[in-house]
Structures are given as structure tokens and as C-alpha cells.
Scaffold this active site. Structure first.
Site, short mmCIF file in Angstrom:
data_model
loop_
_atom_site.label_atom_id
_atom_site.label_comp_id
_atom_site.label_asym_id
_atom_site.label_seq_id
_atom_site.Cartn_x
_atom_site.Cartn_y
_atom_site.Cartn_z
N GLU A 3 0.83 -1.21 0.00
CA GLU A 3 0.00 0.00 0.00
C GLU A 3 0.86 1.26 0.00
O GLU A 3 0.52 2.25 -0.64
CB GLU A 3 -0.97 -0.01 1.19
CG GLU A 3 -1.90 -1.22 1.24
CD GLU A 3 -2.62 -1.53 -0.07
OE1 GLU A 3 -2.90 -0.61 -0.85
OE2 GLU A 3 -2.89 -2.72 -0.31
N TYR A 14 -1.37 -8.34 -10.79
CA TYR A 14 -0.32 -8.25 -9.77
C TYR A 14 0.89 -9.12 -10.16
O TYR A 14 2.01 -8.63 -10.28
CB TYR A 14 -0.85 -8.74 -8.41
CG TYR A 14 -1.97 -7.93 -7.83
CD1 TYR A 14 -1.75 -7.07 -6.75
CD2 TYR A 14 -3.28 -8.03 -8.31
CE1 TYR A 14 -2.78 -6.33 -6.18
CE2 TYR A 14 -4.32 -7.30 -7.75
CZ TYR A 14 -4.06 -6.45 -6.69
OH TYR A 14 -5.08 -5.72 -6.14
#
Length: 611
Positions: free
Chosen positions: A297, A384
Site C-alpha cells: 500500500e 499483480y
């Protein structure tokens, strides 16, 4: 080149007009489960003679639209399933190119808004106050407020939010003060300001009985008081990760970097809302072992929030680069072998996803075509891990980590505050490595970017930390009944929690195991006592896939007591595939559906074929 079209938005495209700023004034009504307020959008025309424009809305009630103090005409179109309803606004005077207009829209959200989850006091830790949080990515901001709901448009925002005075409101912005609500003494108004232009999927709001602890010079961790100290401990490495990330990506331009630990129903591991990262409480392992999500994040600050995919077809630009940065942060903290260990674990996840979806399935392409496809339905580990694998492969081709990190920093600098496509990325890659174009031309770009299935080439991985996991998993996979007494608790004593998790991931790839093996594994390792959510998730999947009936209540409990889709969806799918738990899985879903996050409920329903 033709302008890229965002097929997930019904609004006027960025070539017609662009929202530059939002000022939001709203009130949070827990009784009616509604946000009521005014969104004042500053919109700049991108062409001459603009007479009307279209915004995205979804399940919103529009009361009126005002420009320069005068009500103007608007029309809400038919609802188009997940895309919502286009809202056409007639402008009182035609705009010329670059001219701006402020459009004030009075609106109210629906109790079933897909952007918001309203929790009863019973669903919180404190059990005393209700709780609200938003999740706008990918295309749910339109269910929160009228907007150009596309990542191709970036805007700044300010907000004033009225909430019951015993609660705290936070947004993806800098906190700008609080004051009693002049209209109602039982309420309080919180103010916010986000001066960095962001795509609207990063607009976020949370309201609850929140407390904070300072864990760094620019970081508070927020949660209900029951989790706040545990969270402060778990995330104490935040500042050192931020410093490494700045070294890799460039200056942190957002001021504050706070973190919010949400209630268990939050659907994702984390959401990179600027100034206030949202994270799942399933990261609270007690030993900081799941901090790679924090590194992920933090990395989004640069790749995703500063440099943004122009449409959701190019989502891999956000996620592949972020995983690449995340693994470098962890590598700096824990060593290069650790980076390779996680990279190889990611390749395993990609293999699982391709196997589950099917190797010709369109969602296994790196660049997808989301025409008539809800991004939530297309979501998987592919952007991802296939994205990371491409960057890791390029790193190895072009001269190693330092060389490729140089490219990454230049890429962030070049495209900060912009929204880009895969072609923009690839053209910049070729210009940055202009002396290595012959190497780049050897890459099978079509296979990597536009073909389904696994990538054409598997990168090279250091196996040091993975070998022990493979060796132990092979012992279990090949063991005969008579060999089961050769296993003991000491098998795990030299393995980190990351390695125990990888050992189970390796076994799970070969599931089912004979039931006697799984029972013996519980006997010697006591896996049921492990609280690390990643390990527990893989262990329970192994039990259910190996048809151990005693594990059914444990798997149902994990699938419902938290709502992180990474865990909840596969657990429900495994339970539904096991004849002894099939009916129970469906009954449990129906019993919990009303208290699940709306997106999670929709996707689990699809998985179970009951929606």
C-alpha cells in the site's frame, strides 16, 4: 493514435471535459443509511461550444442541479447494470475550450450503494456505535457521488462532513479541522483537503468510533479502541518502509501517511487511499509477519496514485509496478533472498489463478478488454503477479535490480499526476533503454501483454528460502501411510511463518492429500492453533479439499467472521465443492449475506451460482 476509451464509464470522456476539483458537503445519516449532500464539481471544457456533459451515477437520488445560482435541466438515463445511470446536464451557456464551470448537484445515496458498507453496532468491535466505510475502486465512486468515474481524470477535493458528535470522520485527504454542526448540536462537522490531484476511485470516507496512536513522524494508526494498540505494534515499521519507498520512488508528496484498520468485513487486504491507507484486520498477526501488504500500500503512493492506469484495462500498470516496489522494500529490510522468495511465491499464486480461471481465459491476459465486463468480476492475481513477473524478467534482461530501479524512478517522475496506458509505459521503457533496444526487441511482447495463460518465460529465482518449503511439502505429498510417524513438530522449528505459509501453498497445489495425512499434520503441527490469517486460510483449504468433515465449521467460521475476498471466496468455493458441506455453505451464505460487503456478497453469490 486513437484516444483510449474507458468502456467502464458512461460519463463524457476526458477529451470532452475534465473535473478539476470537487467540494463535497454532506451529512451521514445512520438511521436511513444515506449520505445526503451537495457535490460541487469544477469542470473544465476540453473543446469549444460545449453545451452539455454527462456524469456517472449509480443508485443516486438527484434532487437538483445548480449552476451560477440557477437550477438547470438534467436527465438521468436508464440504469445499465453495474455501470449505473448516465446523468446528462444541460449547460445554460456553451463553454469554450478551457473554460470552467461549477456544477452543484444535490444528491442522496441509496442504502444499497455498492460504494458504502453500513455496519450496525453489533458488527463493530465496540458494539456501541454504528460504522460506515467506502470502497470506490474500481467503479463505485458513482454510487457515492456524481462524477466522471474514470481513472483518466484527476481532481483535487475538499470536503465538509457532518456526523454524530460521538463519532470521528476521516477521508483520503489531510484533516482540516472540526467544529460543532451549526444546524444540529448533536452533530459535528469534519473538514478535509486533498491538494494532490487524484482519480475519483481514491476518494474515501470512514465514520466510526475511531481512536489513533502516533507511530511515526507522519503516521497515525486509526481503528476502534479495541484494536488500536495491537495495530500500532503491528505497523511500527511504517516509517522505515516509507523512507525506503522514497529512496526508490522519489519524494512523498502527500504530507500525512495514516493507516486505518477496518472492521473484518472490509473486502481487500488494503486500499491505497491517499493520506489514509485502509487495511484489513486480518493483517494483525501479532508478529508483523504480514507487513508485505503495508509495503504494497505504501508503494501505491507512487505507482497507482501518482502514476495511474488510464482505464481498468491497464490495471496491471498500477499493480505490477506496486508489487515490484513492495518486494524491493521487503528486500531492503529483510535481504535479497527474501525478495526472491516472495517473488517465487507470487509465481505460484499466478499458476493457481491461471489453473482456476483456465489458461485460455481472457482475464489471464495482462492487458484485458473490459468492454461489458464489471472490473470486480475480472479481478484476480493476474495484474499483480503476471505484471510483476514481466518487470522481474525485464530487470534480469536489462542489467539487474539497480538498473531497473533507475528506470522505475524515471518512470514515476515522467508520468506523475498523469494517467497512462500500456503503450505509454512501453514507449518510455524503449526510450529509457535506448542503448538496449536490441535486448528489448527479443521480448515476446505479444505473448506477455496480450496472450492468456502463463507468461512465455519464467524469470530466474533464488531458491535458498524456498527449498526447505519444497522439501517438506514433497515429504508429505509422497509419504505413504507407514511414513506418517516420521513427521514431528521439529519439522517447522527452523521455518519462518512466511516459509510455513509457502510449505502449505506447495502442498495445496497438490491437494487433496489422503485424509490420514491431513489429520497427522494437525496432530504434529497443531495447525488449527495458528492465527496467522494467510497460514490458516491455506490450512483450512487443504482440510476441506482433502474432505475432512471436522474442518467444516472452522472453514465456515473463517469465511464469515472476516470478509477479505482473497480468503472468503476460495473458502466458500471449496466448501460448496465438498458434498458434505455444499448445502451448509449455501445456507451460511444466505444467512450472512445481509451483513457482508455488497461487492463481496455479489461475487460470492456468483461463485456459488446462487445469484
Amino acid at each position: 493514435m486513437p484516444e483510449v476509451v474507458d468502456t467502464c464509464s458512461l460519463a463524457s470522456p476526458a477529451t470532452v471535459c475534465r473535473t478539476k476539483h470537487l467540494h463535497l458537503r454532506c451529512s451521514v445519516d445512520f438511521t436511513r443509511r444515506a449520505l445526503t449532500g451537495v457535490a460541487a464539481l469544477t469542470i473544465q471544457s476540453q473543446e469549444d461550444n460545449l453545451r452539455s456533459l454527462i456524469l456517472d451515477t449509480k443508485d443516486l437520488t438527484i434532487e437538483k442541479v445548480v449552476i451560477n445560482g440557477q437550477e438547470v435541466k438534467y436527465a438521468l438515463g436508464e440504469k445499465q447494470s453495474y455501470k449505473g445511470s448516465p446523468m446528462e446536464i444541460s449547460l445554460p451557456i456553451a463553454l469554450s475550450k478551457n473554460q470552467e464551470v461549477v456544477i452543484e448537484i444535490s444528491f442522496e445515496t441509496s442504502p444499497k450503494s455498492s460504494a458504502l458498507q453500513w455496519l450496525t453496532p453489533e458488527q463493530t468491535s465496540g458494539k456501541e456505535h454504528p460504522y460506515l466505510f467506502s470502497q470506490c475502486q474500481a467503479i463505485h465512486c458513482r454510487a457515492f457521488l456524481p462524477c466522471q468515474d474514470t481513472p483518466s481524470v484527476k481532481l483535487t477535493y475538499t470536503a465538509e462532513v457532518s456526523v454524530p458528535k460521538e463519532l470521528v470522520a476521516l477521508m483520503s485527504a489531510i484533516r482540516d479541522g472540526e467544529a460543532p454542526d451549526p444546524a444540529d448540536p448533536s452533530r459535528k462537522i469534519y473538514k478535509f483537503s486533498q491538494k494532490v490531484p487524484i482519480p475519483c476511485y481514491l476518494i474515501a470516507l470512514v465514520v466510526g468510533a475511531l481512536e489513533s496512536r502516533k507511530i511515526g513522524p507522519r503516521t497515525l494508526v486509526w481503528s476502534e479502541k479495541e484494536q488500536v494498540d495491537k495495530s500500532a505494534y503491528e505497523f511500527s515499521e511504517t516509517e522505515s518502509m516509507l523512507k525506503i519507498a522514497e529512496d526508490l520512488g522519489g519524494p512523498y508528496v502527500w504530507g500525512q501517511y495514516d493507516r486505518l484498520v477496518l472492521p473484518p468485513s472490509f473486502s481487500y487486504g488494503g486500499m491505497e487511499n491517499p493520506c489514509l491507507t485502509f487495511v484489513t484486520p486480518t493483517l494483525l498477526a501479532g508478529d508483523k509477519s504480514l507487513s508485505n501488504v503495508i509495503a504494497h500500500e505504501i508503494s501505491h503512493t507512487w505507482t497507482g496514485n501518482l502514476v495511474t492506469n488510464k482505464t481498468w484495462d491497464h490495471f496491471w500498470l498500477n499493480e505490477g509496478h506496486t508489487v515490484y516496489l513492495e518486494r524491493h522494500i521487503c528486500g531492503r529490510l529483510f535481504g535479497e533472498k527474501f525478495r526472491h522468495f516472495h517473488a517465487l511465491g507470487g509465481w505460484g499464486e499466478l499458476q493457481n489463478t491461471v489453473k482456476t480461471l483456465g489458461e485460455t481465459q481472457a482475464f489471464t491476459k495482462l492487458v484485458v478488454d473490459l468492454t461489458d465486463t464489471d472490473p470486480d468480476v475480472a479481478y484476480s492475481s493476474v495484474p499483480y503477479e503476471k505484471g510483476f513477473a514481466l518487470l522481474f524478467h525485464l530487470e534480469q534482461l536489462l542489467g539487474g535490480p539497480e538498473v531497473f530501479l533507475g528506470f522505475l524512478k524515471a518512470y514515476v517522475e515522467k508520468f506523475s499526476y498523469k494517467s497512462i496506458t500500456t503503450d505509454d509505459w512501453k514507449n518510455f521503457l524503449f526510450s529509457h533503454f535506448k542503448d538496449k533496444v536490441d535486448i528489448l526487441n527479443q521480448v515476446d511482447w505479444d505473448a506477455w501483454l496480450y496472450s492468456p495463460g502463463l507468461p512465455p518465460i519464467k524469470p530466474n529465482y533464488d531458491m535458498t528460502l524456498t527449498n526447505a518449503c519444497i522439501a517438506l511439502s514433497q515429504r508429505w505429498i509422497t509419504a505413504k501411510e507407514k511414513d506418517l510417524n516420521t513427521f514431528s513438530a521439529t519439522d517447522l522449528k527452523d521455518l519462518s511463518s512466511h516459509q510455513v505459509n509457502e510449505f502449505l501453498a506447495q502442498v495445496l497445489q497438490r491437494a487433496p492429500l489422503p485424509l490420514g495425512h491431513v489429520k497427522r499434520m494437525q496432530e504434529v503441527y497443531n495447525c488449527n492453533a495458528i492465527n496467522n490469517s494467510e497460514i490458516r486460510f491455506r490450512w483450512l483449504r487443504l482440510c476441506i479439499q482433502s474432505k475432512w468433515e471436522e474442518a467444516i465449521p472452522l472453514a465456515l467460521k473463517m469465511a464469515t467472521e472476516q470478509g477479505r475476498m482473497k480468503f472468503t471466496r476460495p473458502l466458500f468455493k471449496d466448501l460448496a465443492a465438498f458434498d458434505k458441506s455444499h448445502d451448509q455453505a449455501i445456507q451460511t451464505y444466505h444467512a450472512h449475506k445481509a451483513s457482508m460487503h455488497p461487492v463481496t456478497a455479489m461475487l460470492v453469490g456468483k461463485d456459488l451460482k446462487v445469484e
